[in-house]
Design an enzyme around this catalytic site. Structure first.
Site, PDB file in Angstrom:
ATOM      1  N   HIS A  28       7.574 -26.916  -0.970  1.00 43.61           N
ATOM      2  CA  HIS A  28       6.920 -28.044  -1.638  1.00 43.61           C
ATOM      3  C   HIS A  28       5.772 -27.588  -2.535  1.00 43.61           C
ATOM      4  O   HIS A  28       4.986 -28.398  -3.008  1.00 43.61           O
ATOM      5  CB  HIS A  28       6.437 -29.051  -0.585  1.00 43.61           C
ATOM      6  CG  HIS A  28       7.578 -29.624   0.199  1.00 43.61           C
ATOM      7  ND1 HIS A  28       8.115 -30.864  -0.037  1.00 43.61           N
ATOM      8  CD2 HIS A  28       8.333 -29.082   1.199  1.00 43.61           C
ATOM      9  CE1 HIS A  28       9.130 -31.079   0.789  1.00 43.61           C
ATOM     10  NE2 HIS A  28       9.285 -30.010   1.547  1.00 43.61           N
ATOM     11  N   GLU A  64       0.829  -1.200   0.000  1.00 41.83           N
ATOM     12  CA  GLU A  64       0.000   0.000   0.000  1.00 41.83           C
ATOM     13  C   GLU A  64       0.871   1.261   0.000  1.00 41.83           C
ATOM     14  O   GLU A  64       0.450   2.320  -0.447  1.00 41.83           O
ATOM     15  CB  GLU A  64      -0.917  -0.016   1.235  1.00 41.83           C
ATOM     16  CG  GLU A  64      -2.317   0.463   0.943  1.00 41.83           C
ATOM     17  CD  GLU A  64      -3.293   0.162   2.066  1.00 41.83           C
ATOM     18  OE1 GLU A  64      -4.145  -0.723   1.864  1.00 41.83           O
ATOM     19  OE2 GLU A  64      -3.215   0.794   3.134  1.00 41.83           O
ATOM     20  N   LYS A 100     -14.206   0.540  -3.908  1.00 38.02           N
ATOM     21  CA  LYS A 100     -15.292   0.949  -2.997  1.00 38.02           C
ATOM     22  C   LYS A 100     -16.369   1.701  -3.759  1.00 38.02           C
ATOM     23  O   LYS A 100     -17.557   1.461  -3.563  1.00 38.02           O
ATOM     24  CB  LYS A 100     -14.728   1.858  -1.895  1.00 38.02           C
ATOM     25  CG  LYS A 100     -13.816   1.162  -0.921  1.00 38.02           C
ATOM     26  CD  LYS A 100     -13.445   2.100   0.216  1.00 38.02           C
ATOM     27  CE  LYS A 100     -12.306   1.528   1.044  1.00 38.02           C
ATOM     28  NZ  LYS A 100     -11.722   2.503   1.952  1.00 38.02           N
TER      29      LYS A 100
HETATM   30  O1  PA5 Z   1      -3.485   1.364   5.913  1.00 44.17           O
HETATM   31  C1  PA5 Z   1      -4.606   1.804   5.702  1.00 44.17           C
HETATM   32  O2  PA5 Z   1      -4.848   3.009   5.764  1.00 44.17           O
HETATM   33  C2  PA5 Z   1      -5.755   0.880   5.402  1.00 44.17           C
HETATM   34  O3  PA5 Z   1      -5.371  -0.423   5.243  1.00 44.17           O
HETATM   35  C3  PA5 Z   1      -6.764   0.940   6.523  1.00 44.17           C
HETATM   36  O4  PA5 Z   1      -6.141   0.538   7.713  1.00 44.17           O
HETATM   37  C4  PA5 Z   1      -7.974   0.065   6.235  1.00 44.17           C
HETATM   38  O5  PA5 Z   1      -8.528   0.403   4.987  1.00 44.17           O
HETATM   39  C5  PA5 Z   1      -9.026   0.240   7.309  1.00 44.17           C
HETATM   40  O6  PA5 Z   1      -9.413   1.565   7.393  1.00 44.17           O
HETATM   41  P1  PA5 Z   1     -10.191   2.103   8.660  1.00 44.17           P
HETATM   42  O7  PA5 Z   1      -9.328   1.940   9.845  1.00 44.17           O
HETATM   43  O8  PA5 Z   1     -10.462   3.537   8.346  1.00 44.17           O
HETATM   44  O9  PA5 Z   1     -11.466   1.292   8.789  1.00 44.17           O
END
Ligand code: PA5
Length: 448
Positions: A310, A289, A424
Site C-alpha cells: 500500500h 556491506e 567517521k
Molecule cells: O560488519 C561490520 O563490520 C560493521 O557493521 C560493524 O559490526 C559495526 O561497524 C560495529 O563495529 P564494532 O563491533 O567494531 O563496534
C-alpha cells in the site's frame, strides 16, 4: 524433516535456466575458494565453520551467563551497532510475541537496544525509562572503539553508578569484544566485567553465531542450541562437493549474479510476516556491506508485505525495471486465527468466513508474485517450514554462505568495508578529535 527450499522458477522467464547454469563453474570455484581460503579477505572466514566448531562448553557458558542476567534484570540493553546488534535483533524479533513488551508477568526480560544511533531524544528517553527499572547491559563492539556504542555505554554506565554498587555493576555488565585490543577490552579488564571474545577471523556482519548474537538471544529466552543446529545443517548442505542444484546457496548466488548482469541492480527482500522486518535489516547490512564496492554490487532493499504493497506496491509493479524480488516465505504460522462469519455481512467478507488469516496472506503472496512477474519483476522464493530457532539458524547460515559465494563471483572482497571509514573521519574532524587537526582544516574548506 523439511528444510529451507529455494525456487527460481519465476526467474527463468527473465534469464534462462542455461544462463543461470552458466554460473555453475564460477560459483563452485567461489565456494571452493572460501573453503580453501584462497580468495580475497581469507583472514575473515572464521564464520564458515562456526556452527560445527562451536563446543557444548562454549554454549553452556553463554547460557549460564544469560541465566544470571535474566535472574537479575527486567530490562537488558544490548549496546552495539551494525553487525554488533542486527543479528540478535533479527532473531529476537522473529521469535518474540509481537506484543511481548506490553505483557505483565513476563518470564523474559525486555530487550532494548542502544548505541545503534546517536539520537539525543532516544538516549534521553532510554535513560528516563531505565531510571527506576532493574537493568543490565550487554555491550558489544569488536573494535571496542566505535563512537555510537561507546557514547551509549558511557551514559548507561553513569546511570548504573547512580543506582548500583560497584559489585552489583560488575554483575550487570557483560562485554563482548576483541580478545586483546580496543578501549572496551581495557575498560572491561580494569572493571572486572564478564567478557566474551569476538574471534579475530569473524567480521561484525558474520558474527550472529558468536556470543554477539547468541548471548542476547539466550537472554531473551530462546534456544541457541537449536539455532546452531539449524545452521550446522546448512553448513553441511552448502559445502563444496554437493551438486549445483543440491546447494541452495550456490543456486541463490548464481541466480542473483545472472540477474545483476542482466541489468537488475536492485534486490528487494520481501516478507509477509512483520516479525521478519529486522531479518531484512540484518540481510541488508550483510549484502550491502559485503558487495557494494569497486563501483559494483546489487543494492539491497526490503519491504514488509502486505503493509508496503500500500506504499511501495505501485513502484514495484510499474517503476524502472531494474529490480528483482527475493521472498522469504514461512510455510505454516505458529498460531491459528480464523475469520468469523457475520450475519449482517456489511463488509461482504463472509466469503472468507472460516478461513485462516494465513490463507488470505498466502493468496496475497501468490497474487503479488504473479502480478509482479507479469509486471517484469523476477522472483526468487525462499521457504522455511515454520518460524523457530532451527529454521532461522538454517536461514542465517544460508544467507551468509550465499553472500560469500556471491561476492567472490562478483569479483570483490566480501569481507572488508573500507567505505565505512569515510564518514567517521569527517565526523571526528568536525568534532575536533585530537589527531584529526589536518582533516578539520580540509573539511572546513570543503564546507565553505
Ligand atoms: O560488519 C561490520 O563490520 C560493521 O557493521 C560493524 O559490526 C559495526 O561497524 C560495529 O563495529 P564494532 O563491533 O567494531 O563496534
Amino acid at each position: 524433516m523439511e528444510h529451507l527450499k529455494i525456487d527460481i522458477s519465476k526467474v527463468t522467464g527473465f534469464v534462462s535456466e542455461d544462463t543461470i547454469r552458466g554460473y555453475e563453474d564460477k560459483v563452485t570455484q567461489s565456494n571452493e575458494a572460501l573453503h580453501n581460503k584462497t580468495g580475497k579477505g581469507s583472514d575473515f572466514l572464521g564464520w564458515l565453520d562456526l556452527p560445527s566448531s562451536i563446543t557444548s562448553e562454549h554454549l553452556a557458558e553463554i547460557k549460564d551467563t544469560a541465566e544470571k542476567i535474566r535472574s537479575l534484570a527486567d530490562y537488558v540493553v544490548v549496546t552495539g551497532i551494525g553487525g554488533s546488534y542486527l543479528g540478535a535483533k533479527a532473531v529476537i524479533d522473529a521469535l518474540s510475541n509481537s506484543f511481548d513488551y506490553l505483557q505483565n508477568n513476563r518470564k523474559n526480560p525486555v530487550i532494548l537496544y542502544a548505541g545503534q544511533n546517536i539520537g539525543e531524544d532516544y538516549s534521553y528517553e532510554l535513560l528516563e525509562l531505565l531510571k527506576d527499572k532493574s537493568f543490565a547491559v550487554v555491550v558489544i563492539s569488536k573494535s571496542g572503539t566505535t563512537t555510537e556504542p561507546a557514547i551509549a555505554f558511557r551514559l548507561l554506565k553513569q546511570l548504573m553508578e547512580q543506582k548500583y554498587s560497584q559489585d552489583e555493576i560488575k554483575e550487570r555488565i557483560v562485554a563482548i569484544t576483541d580478545a586483546k585490543k580496543g578501549a572496551l577490552r581495557t575498560l572491561a579488564d580494569r572493571e572486572g566485567y564478564k567478557t566474551f571474545v569476538i574471534p579475530d577471523n569473524v567480521g561484525g556482519r558474520y558474527s550472529v553465531l558468536t556470543p554477539v548474537g547468541l548471548l542476547p538471544i539466550s537472554i531473551a529466552g530462546f534456544d541457541i542450541e537449536k539455532l546452531v543446529e539449524g545452521a550446522r545443517f546448512m553448513e553441511e548442505e552448502t559445502k563444496p562437493g554437493k551438486s549445483f542444484y543440491e546447494n541452495p546457496a550456490a543456486v541463490y548466488a548464481a541466480t542473483r549474479n545472472a540477474l545483476y548482469n542482466d541489468g537488475k541492480a536492485i534486490e528487494i527482500l520481501v516478507n509477509y510476516q512483520p516479525k521478519l522486518h529486522y531479518l531484512s535489516e540484518w540481510w541488508k547490512q550483510l549484502y550491502g556491506e559485503s558487495e557494494g564496492k569497486e563501483n559494483k554490487g546489487i543494492f539491497p532493499a526490503s519491504v514488509d508485505f502486505t503493509t508496503d504493497l500500500h506504499s511501495m506496491g505501485q513502484w514495484i509493479q510499474e517503476g524502472v525495471r531494474n529490480i528483482f524480488e527475493t521472498v522469504v516465505s514461512i510455510a505454516t504460522p505458529n498460531s491459528e486465527v480464523k475469520i468469523p462469519e457475520d450475519p449482517d455481512n456489511l463488509d461482504s467478507l463472509n466469503y472468507l468466513a472460516g478461513k485462516r488469516v494465513d490463507e488470505v496472506n498466502k493468496m496475497a503472496e501468490l497474487g503479488t508474485l504473479v502480478a509482479h512477474v507479469d509486471g517484469g519483476v523476477p522472483n526468487i522464493k525462499l521457504e522455511i517450514p515454520s518460524l523457530n530457532e532451527y529454521y532461522l539458524g538454517e536461514l542465517l547460515y544460508f544467507f551468509e554462505k550465499a553472500c560469500g559465494i556471491s561476492g567472490y563471483t562478483l569479483g570483490i572482497n566480501p569481507f572488508d568495508q573500507p567505505g565505512v571509514e569515510a564518514y567517521k573521519k569527517n565526523m571526528f574532524a568536525l568534532l575536533g578529535k585530537p589527531g584529526f587537526e589536518e582533516e578539520t582544516k580540509k573539511i572546513r574548506e570543503r564546507l565553505k
